[in-house]
Design a protein around this motif. Structure first.
Motif, PDB file in Angstrom:
ATOM      1  N   TYR A  15      11.305  26.597  12.009  1.00 53.73           N
ATOM      2  CA  TYR A  15      11.235  25.243  11.451  1.00 53.73           C
ATOM      3  C   TYR A  15      10.159  24.385  12.107  1.00 53.73           C
ATOM      4  N   THR A  16       9.841  24.666  13.366  1.00 50.83           N
ATOM      5  CA  THR A  16       8.833  23.859  14.060  1.00 50.83           C
ATOM      6  C   THR A  16       7.448  24.020  13.457  1.00 50.83           C
ATOM      7  N   ASN A  17       7.266  25.037  12.616  1.00 55.53           N
ATOM      8  CA  ASN A  17       5.956  25.262  11.995  1.00 55.53           C
ATOM      9  C   ASN A  17       5.883  24.730  10.563  1.00 55.53           C
ATOM     10  N   LEU A  18       6.932  24.081  10.104  1.00 57.98           N
ATOM     11  CA  LEU A  18       6.906  23.533   8.756  1.00 57.98           C
ATOM     12  C   LEU A  18       5.898  22.389   8.640  1.00 57.98           C
ATOM     13  N   GLU A  19       5.326  22.247   7.442  1.00 55.94           N
ATOM     14  CA  GLU A  19       4.435  21.120   7.187  1.00 55.94           C
ATOM     15  C   GLU A  19       5.283  19.865   6.981  1.00 55.94           C
ATOM     16  N   LEU A  20       4.896  18.792   7.632  1.00 58.09           N
ATOM     17  CA  LEU A  20       5.671  17.556   7.548  1.00 58.09           C
ATOM     18  C   LEU A  20       4.726  16.356   7.571  1.00 58.09           C
ATOM     19  N   VAL A  21       4.955  15.437   6.640  1.00 60.57           N
ATOM     20  CA  VAL A  21       4.200  14.191   6.614  1.00 60.57           C
ATOM     21  C   VAL A  21       5.189  13.034   6.692  1.00 60.57           C
ATOM     22  N   SER A  22       5.015  12.164   7.660  1.00 59.31           N
ATOM     23  CA  SER A  22       5.876  10.992   7.839  1.00 59.31           C
ATOM     24  C   SER A  22       5.070   9.735   7.523  1.00 59.31           C
ATOM     25  N   PHE A  23       5.668   8.838   6.740  1.00 55.92           N
ATOM     26  CA  PHE A  23       4.973   7.623   6.315  1.00 55.92           C
ATOM     27  C   PHE A  23       5.650   6.384   6.907  1.00 55.92           C
ATOM     28  N   MET A  24       4.839   5.383   7.178  1.00 56.39           N
ATOM     29  CA  MET A  24       5.339   4.081   7.596  1.00 56.39           C
ATOM     30  C   MET A  24       4.422   3.030   6.986  1.00 56.39           C
ATOM     31  N   SER A  25       4.996   1.945   6.482  1.00 61.68           N
ATOM     32  CA  SER A  25       4.164   0.888   5.924  1.00 61.68           C
ATOM     33  C   SER A  25       4.791  -0.468   6.181  1.00 61.68           C
ATOM     34  N   CYS A  26       3.972  -1.498   6.064  1.00 59.73           N
ATOM     35  CA  CYS A  26       4.492  -2.871   6.228  1.00 59.73           C
ATOM     36  C   CYS A  26       5.500  -3.189   5.139  1.00 59.73           C
ATOM     37  N   SER A  27       5.211  -2.755   3.918  1.00 59.22           N
ATOM     38  CA  SER A  27       6.059  -3.145   2.782  1.00 59.22           C
ATOM     39  C   SER A  27       7.355  -2.357   2.732  1.00 59.22           C
ATOM     40  N   LYS A  28       7.353  -1.091   3.171  1.00 54.73           N
ATOM     41  CA  LYS A  28       8.557  -0.268   3.100  1.00 54.73           C
ATOM     42  C   LYS A  28       9.183  -0.025   4.462  1.00 54.73           C
ATOM     43  N   GLY A  29       8.640  -0.622   5.512  1.00 50.32           N
ATOM     44  CA  GLY A  29       9.239  -0.497   6.828  1.00 50.32           C
ATOM     45  C   GLY A  29      10.405  -1.446   6.983  1.00 50.32           C
ATOM     46  N   TYR A  30      10.971  -1.518   8.185  1.00 53.28           N
ATOM     47  CA  TYR A  30      12.214  -2.263   8.359  1.00 53.28           C
ATOM     48  C   TYR A  30      12.071  -3.763   8.176  1.00 53.28           C
ATOM     49  N   MET A  31      10.854  -4.314   8.296  1.00 50.13           N
ATOM     50  CA  MET A  31      10.689  -5.755   8.112  1.00 50.13           C
ATOM     51  C   MET A  31      10.473  -6.128   6.646  1.00 50.13           C
ATOM     52  N   GLY A  32      10.180  -5.149   5.802  1.00 47.69           N
ATOM     53  CA  GLY A  32      10.095  -5.393   4.367  1.00 47.69           C
ATOM     54  C   GLY A  32       9.091  -6.454   3.963  1.00 47.69           C
ATOM     55  N   GLU A  33       7.922  -6.443   4.603  1.00 45.48           N
ATOM     56  CA  GLU A  33       6.875  -7.419   4.269  1.00 45.48           C
ATOM     57  C   GLU A  33       6.135  -6.946   3.020  1.00 45.48           C
ATOM     58  N   CYS A  34       6.764  -7.138   1.856  1.00 44.33           N
ATOM     59  CA  CYS A  34       6.283  -6.502   0.634  1.00 44.33           C
ATOM     60  C   CYS A  34       4.918  -7.010   0.170  1.00 44.33           C
ATOM     61  N   GLY A  35       4.484  -8.176   0.628  1.00 42.26           N
ATOM     62  CA  GLY A  35       3.178  -8.674   0.217  1.00 42.26           C
ATOM     63  C   GLY A  35       2.038  -8.184   1.078  1.00 42.26           C
ATOM     64  N   VAL A  36       2.363  -7.466   2.152  1.00 38.73           N
ATOM     65  CA  VAL A  36       1.337  -7.002   3.091  1.00 38.73           C
ATOM     66  C   VAL A  36       1.084  -5.520   2.863  1.00 38.73           C
ATOM     67  N   ARG A  37      -0.170  -5.169   2.590  1.00 39.83           N
ATOM     68  CA  ARG A  37      -0.504  -3.778   2.296  1.00 39.83           C
ATOM     69  C   ARG A  37      -1.186  -3.124   3.484  1.00 39.83           C
ATOM     70  N   GLY A  38      -0.506  -2.214   4.112  1.00 40.15           N
ATOM     71  CA  GLY A  38      -1.051  -1.452   5.221  1.00 40.15           C
ATOM     72  C   GLY A  38      -0.025  -0.420   5.641  1.00 40.15           C
ATOM     73  N   GLY A  39      -0.455   0.718   6.138  1.00 38.38           N
ATOM     74  CA  GLY A  39       0.488   1.743   6.541  1.00 38.38           C
ATOM     75  C   GLY A  39      -0.209   2.895   7.233  1.00 38.38           C
ATOM     76  N   TYR A  40       0.550   3.895   7.596  1.00 30.83           N
ATOM     77  CA  TYR A  40      -0.032   5.084   8.216  1.00 30.83           C
ATOM     78  C   TYR A  40       0.785   6.309   7.834  1.00 30.83           C
ATOM     79  N   ALA A  41       0.224   7.460   8.085  1.00 31.25           N
ATOM     80  CA  ALA A  41       0.922   8.730   7.890  1.00 31.25           C
ATOM     81  C   ALA A  41       0.680   9.615   9.106  1.00 31.25           C
ATOM     82  N   GLU A  42       1.734  10.227   9.617  1.00 34.42           N
ATOM     83  CA  GLU A  42       1.596  11.235  10.671  1.00 34.42           C
ATOM     84  C   GLU A  42       1.738  12.609  10.011  1.00 34.42           C
TER      85      GLU A  42
END
Length: 210
Positions: A15-42
């Protein structure tokens, strides 16, 4: 919160070799700043050819707006204990997360208390995805109109109450089942009002389509 990456690594090979992409963004993160567009992917363990194509695609696109980049910097580097703004930040985050939990409970409890609606507990997202059990008459009317039954329900709800939900037919639901997606983001008093409107509408909808 359970990190997919943490669980994957703890499970060991293969399982440690599986492909995995994790996303985080201002609009869908815990603060829910839906008018702010920015994010990252690991990106972990991605195929090298796919990764090369992704890098090529990214390099051909414009950067997010400055405000979005500044917001993501704050998300990635929050105040630390001892800094002047730490107490304010910590209180804001704690209050926000507690309010989300309360709103999620209001939504699940209300929907599960409505005859003909079942809803899982909201545990890791800002949305609920309740299943609606529609009478045959409603399904027949929707079919005659060339609409998915849950789309017909969502339009009827919007016209009667002003509450906008997204029909589940747009999410690849199991055939023969009907759902809608709704958010938990409105403030607690607004969430309670919205749930009461849905409750009243659903009872009237069932009665008029029985």
């Amino acid at each position: 919160f359970n990190s997919f990456k943490k669980v994957m690594m703890e499970m060991g090979e293969p399982y440690t070799n599986l492909e995995l992409v994790s996303f985080m963004s201002c609009s869908k993160g815990y603060m829910g700043e839906c008018g702010v567009r920015g994010g990252y992917a690991e990106i972990v363990n991605m195929d090298s050819d796919v990764m090369a194509m992704l890098q090529k695609s990214i390099s051909a696109k414009l950067c997010p707006p400055i405000l979005g980049q500044a917001c993501m910097d704050l998300v990635m580097n929050p105040p630390t204990q001892g800094e002047a703004s730490f107490d304010t930040w910590n209180h804001e985050v704690s209050t926000t997360l507690e309010s989300y939990a309360a709103r999620a409970q209001i939504v699940a409890d209300t929907l599960n208390g409505i005859d003909g609606i079942t809803c899982n507990q909201v545990q890791g997202a800002m949305y609920a995805f309740p299943r609606i059990h529609l009478p045959e008459k409603a399904i027949e009317i929707a079919t005659e109109r060339g609409q998915a039954p849950d789309l017909y329900y969502a339009f009827s709800l919007l016209e009667a109450t002003g509450v906008c939900v997204i029909p589940g037919s747009g999410f690849g639901q199991e055939p023969g089942t009907y759902h809608f997606r709704t958010t938990i983001l409105p403030q607690e008093d607004a969430i309670a009002d919205m749930m009461n409107r849905i409750k009243t509408f659903h009872a009237q909808f069932l009665a008029s389509h029985s």
